[in-house]
Enzyme design. Structure first.
Site, PDB file in Angstrom:
ATOM      1  N   ASP A   1      29.193  20.026 -20.663  1.00  0.00           N
ATOM      2  CA  ASP A   1      29.282  20.207 -22.387  1.00  0.00           C
ATOM      3  C   ASP A   1      28.034  19.267 -22.954  1.00  0.00           C
ATOM      4  OD1 ASP A   1      29.510  17.454 -21.800  1.00  0.00           O
ATOM      5  OD2 ASP A   1      31.450  17.486 -23.004  1.00  0.00           O
TER       6      ASP A   1
ATOM      7  N   ASP B   1      27.368  16.727 -25.831  1.00  0.00           N
ATOM      8  CA  ASP B   1      27.933  15.443 -26.784  1.00  0.00           C
ATOM      9  C   ASP B   1      26.877  15.054 -27.672  1.00  0.00           C
ATOM     10  OD1 ASP B   1      30.270  15.277 -24.548  1.00  0.00           O
ATOM     11  OD2 ASP B   1      28.568  14.892 -23.622  1.00  0.00           O
TER      12      ASP B   1
ATOM     13  N   ASP C   1      31.208  18.599 -27.783  1.00  0.00           N
ATOM     14  CA  ASP C   1      31.958  17.262 -28.462  1.00  0.00           C
ATOM     15  C   ASP C   1      31.412  16.817 -29.397  1.00  0.00           C
ATOM     16  OD1 ASP C   1      33.875  17.906 -26.534  1.00  0.00           O
ATOM     17  OD2 ASP C   1      33.262  16.271 -25.294  1.00  0.00           O
TER      18      ASP C   1
HETATM   19  P1  UTP Z   1      31.335  13.643 -20.566  1.00  0.00           P
HETATM   20  O1  UTP Z   1      32.615  13.850 -20.017  1.00  0.00           O
HETATM   21  O2  UTP Z   1      30.674  14.876 -21.404  1.00  0.00           O
HETATM   22  O3  UTP Z   1      30.167  13.299 -19.367  1.00  0.00           O
HETATM   23  O4  UTP Z   1      31.726  12.026 -21.331  1.00  0.00           O
HETATM   24  P2  UTP Z   1      28.638  13.399 -19.297  1.00  0.00           P
HETATM   25  O5  UTP Z   1      28.137  12.390 -18.704  1.00  0.00           O
HETATM   26  O6  UTP Z   1      28.033  13.906 -20.450  1.00  0.00           O
HETATM   27  O7  UTP Z   1      28.505  14.615 -17.978  1.00  0.00           O
HETATM   28  P3  UTP Z   1      28.661  16.146 -18.295  1.00  0.00           P
HETATM   29  O8  UTP Z   1      27.275  16.676 -17.838  1.00  0.00           O
HETATM   30  O9  UTP Z   1      28.944  16.523 -19.454  1.00  0.00           O
HETATM   31  O10 UTP Z   1      29.797  16.491 -17.275  1.00  0.00           O
HETATM   32  C1  UTP Z   1      30.140  11.463 -21.822  1.00  0.00           C
HETATM   33  C2  UTP Z   1      30.716  10.249 -22.021  1.00  0.00           C
HETATM   34  O11 UTP Z   1      31.458   9.918 -23.233  1.00  0.00           O
HETATM   35  C3  UTP Z   1      32.372   9.330 -23.129  1.00  0.00           C
HETATM   36  C4  UTP Z   1      32.527   9.026 -21.507  1.00  0.00           C
HETATM   37  O12 UTP Z   1      33.121   7.806 -21.121  1.00  0.00           O
HETATM   38  C5  UTP Z   1      31.290   9.475 -20.845  1.00  0.00           C
HETATM   39  O13 UTP Z   1      30.717   8.083 -20.491  1.00  0.00           O
HETATM   40  N1  UTP Z   1      33.878   9.847 -23.700  1.00  0.00           N
HETATM   41  C6  UTP Z   1      33.907  10.959 -23.378  1.00  0.00           C
HETATM   42  C7  UTP Z   1      34.257   9.013 -24.577  1.00  0.00           C
HETATM   43  O14 UTP Z   1      34.055   7.338 -24.467  1.00  0.00           O
HETATM   44  N2  UTP Z   1      35.499   9.254 -25.006  1.00  0.00           N
HETATM   45  C8  UTP Z   1      35.720  10.412 -24.728  1.00  0.00           C
HETATM   46  O15 UTP Z   1      37.068  11.019 -25.465  1.00  0.00           O
HETATM   47  C9  UTP Z   1      34.990  11.326 -24.069  1.00  0.00           C
HETATM   48 MN    MN Z   2      28.716  15.678 -21.522  1.00  0.00          MN
END
Ligand code: UTP
Ligand code: MN
Length: 506
Positions: free
Chosen positions: A340, A342, A430
């Site tokens: 995804d 973020d 997100d």
């Molecule tokens: P991700 O699941 O998107 O992982 O969460 P990523 O490292 O970006 O990897 P991919 O490529 O998308 O799979 C990113 C960070 O956001 C935090 C998670 O702990 C993670 O470190 N996070 C995510 C939160 O703190 N709260 C949330 O509700 C969701």
């Molecule tokens: Mn991510």
């Protein structure tokens, strides 16, 4: 790293801490250098004094910190001496403790970085060949080389030299997760993370002497892989029907291990089983998960992430001139692909961040970009903290989206869309919106990796008697909250060396 709404560009960026750069052309002062997390040391042997001094000036003029002496501060050792063994003998003669965490690099890393104007990610081709003696001899009594058990004290780039082992460990961790044996799951995640941080491949079990996080089970699996090229335990898991089914079901957006297990117990084995089963109620998230499965199970490329950044930047800017947008998650750590994208979106105007997310959603809806949206309003009340449930969701306003991304907006086109003439794809995005005074905590928490975050929190609690989460840092000894405007402030409060985002791929 930060993409900001255009009108706000003149203001100091939160991550810069208002420090400013060296300005017009001269060599910036050391404390003003742009890349504080990277400390270069140039080895004079083979390079010669005048070339070393020339390269030092060049790097400093580009905002790099170049150390004159080799110390524990150094993160990148650059040498023109390609003979690893003599270099190691020379390095060991210096009293530095964290040799195992330093990058030992050929001049190609340096020239690449000069060309890019920033420290480039360390790749295998940059490494000095055959650094074998580094780990093999780390058990010898003379210099004690230590690798920390905490991921937040290690530098882990996206280059994984031990993929054959970490892939196996991830499967084992996942099996334990499905079986709710959390201790063992975590043990394999930690072991995997440790191996990812190593500057070279483990070639024999002797290489692992003195390394933390590797228990008997881990070592047995590694030994099997070293001897047979594969682990029979892992192969057995991979061919197990229950594992395969749970893996398939949890690959759907909105389906966690609990739901997957329920479906499996109900005799369901495939997506068509699930969709045809009479008693199954799919929630909205799962419905969208199935609807867009083909697209959102496909990796998102860096170019696609950038295109989404532009679209969101435009939205934030149209809504508020004070808007701030920052990329977080895996792409901020320099990953080429993600599941995804973020982002943090916020504004300098206190209280305005709440409505920002709803305004962005509304705009996307009008533009026809919104394929799915789950919006969580803020439940952020300062009195509730500090939270002891670190793995719990944070309390900021946020939304989990599926957006429509046009191929025409992506440099080089959509990733993996050959033979697909639809011209667009669905992407998971997100957005999280912390109030500005929590910006640094949110950025640190959302940049990940998950293992890096876990260990930051574990380190804070176990070594500093502090509680860290996505909102705050609390010192239990002093009974006070510690404020921070940048990630650096948080590392400093914790007494940790700063680790750059691209070194947090634990
Ligand atoms: P991700 O699941 O998107 O992982 O969460 P990523 O490292 O970006 O990897 P991919 O490529 O998308 O799979 C990113 C960070 O956001 C935090 C998670 O702990 C993670 O470190 N996070 C995510 C939160 O703190 N709260 C949330 O509700 C969701
Ligand atoms: Mn991510």
């Amino acid at each position: 790293m930060m993409i900001r709404a255009r009108a706000a560009r003149k203001k100091p960026r939160p991550e810069d801490g208002g420090g400013g750069g060296g300005g017009g052309g001269g060599v910036p002062r050391r404390e003003d250098a742009r890349f504080q997390g990277v400390r270069v040391y140039l080895v004079e042997r083979k390079m010669g004094r005048s070339r070393r001094s020339f390269l030092t000036q060049l790097a400093r003029s580009k905002g790099f910190v170049v150390e004159d002496v080799l110390s524990d501060e150094v993160t990148h050792v650059v040498s023109e001496d390609c003979q690893a063994s003599s270099l190691w003998t020379w390095l060991r003669g210096h009293d530095v403790k964290n040799l195992p965490t330093m990058h030992l690099l050929g001049i190609s890393w340096f020239t690449d970085s000069m060309r890019e104007g920033k420290p480039v990610a360390v790749e295998t081709r940059h490494l000095i060949e055959d650094t074998l003696p580094k780990l093999a001899e780390s058990t010898s009594p003379a210099p004690v080389l230590t690798v920390s058990q905490y991921a937040c004290k290690r530098r882990t780039t996206t280059t994984n030299n031990n993929k054959i082992f970490t892939d196996a460990f991830e499967v084992l961790a996942e099996r334990y997760e499905f079986n709710e044996i959390h201790g063992r799951c975590l043990a394999f995640r930690r072991a995997s993370s440790l191996l990812k941080s190593l500057p070279r491949a483990v070639r024999c079990l002797g290489d692992t002497g003195g390394l933390p996080c590797l228990g008997e089970h881990c070592k047995a699996v590694m030994e099997e892989i070293l001897q047979c090229g594969r682990s029979f335990e892992v192969e057995k898991i991979l061919s197990d029907e229950r594992y395969q089914t749970l893996k398939l079901f949890t690959s759907v957006f909105g389906v966690g291990p609990k739901t997957a297990e329920k479906w499996y117990r109900g005799g369901l084995r495939s997506f068509s089983d699930v969709l045809a089963a009479p008693g199954i109620h799919l929630n909205r998230m799962q419905q969208s998960g199935f609807l867009h499965y083909g697209d959102i199970s496909r990796a998102v490329s860096k170019a696609e992430a950038r295109a989404l950044g532009n679209i969101i930047d435009e939205a934030v800017h149209a809504i508020t001139p004070d808007g701030i947008l920052a990329l977080t998650g895996g792409f901020r750590r320099g990953k080429e692909f993600g599941h995804d994208v973020d982002f943090i979106v916020t504004t300098r105007e206190p209280g305005k961040e709440e409505s920002l997310i709803t305004n962005i959603i509304e705009r996307f809806k009008q533009q026809g970009l919104l394929l799915y949206c789950e919006h969580n309003a803020s439940t952020f009340h300062k009195l509730e903290f500090p939270s002891h449930q670190f793995e719990a969701m944070d309390h900021f306003a946020k939304c989990f989206l599926i957006l429509r991304l046009e191929g025409s907006q992506v440099e080089g086109g959509l990733h993996g869309a050959e033979g697909d003439d639809r011209g667009w794809r669905a992407v998971r995005v997100d957005l999280v919106s912390p109030p500005m005074d929590r910006y640094a905590f949110a950025l640190l928490g959302w940049t990940g990796s998950r293992q890096f975050e876990r260990d930051l929190r574990r380190f804070a609690r176990a070594e500093r008697r502090m509680l860290l989460d996505n909102h705050t840092l609390y010192d239990k000894t002093k009974k006070e909250f510690l404020a921070a405007t940048t990630e650096r402030d948080i590392f400093a409060h914790l007494g940790l060396e700063y680790i750059e985002p691209w070194q947090r791929n634990a």
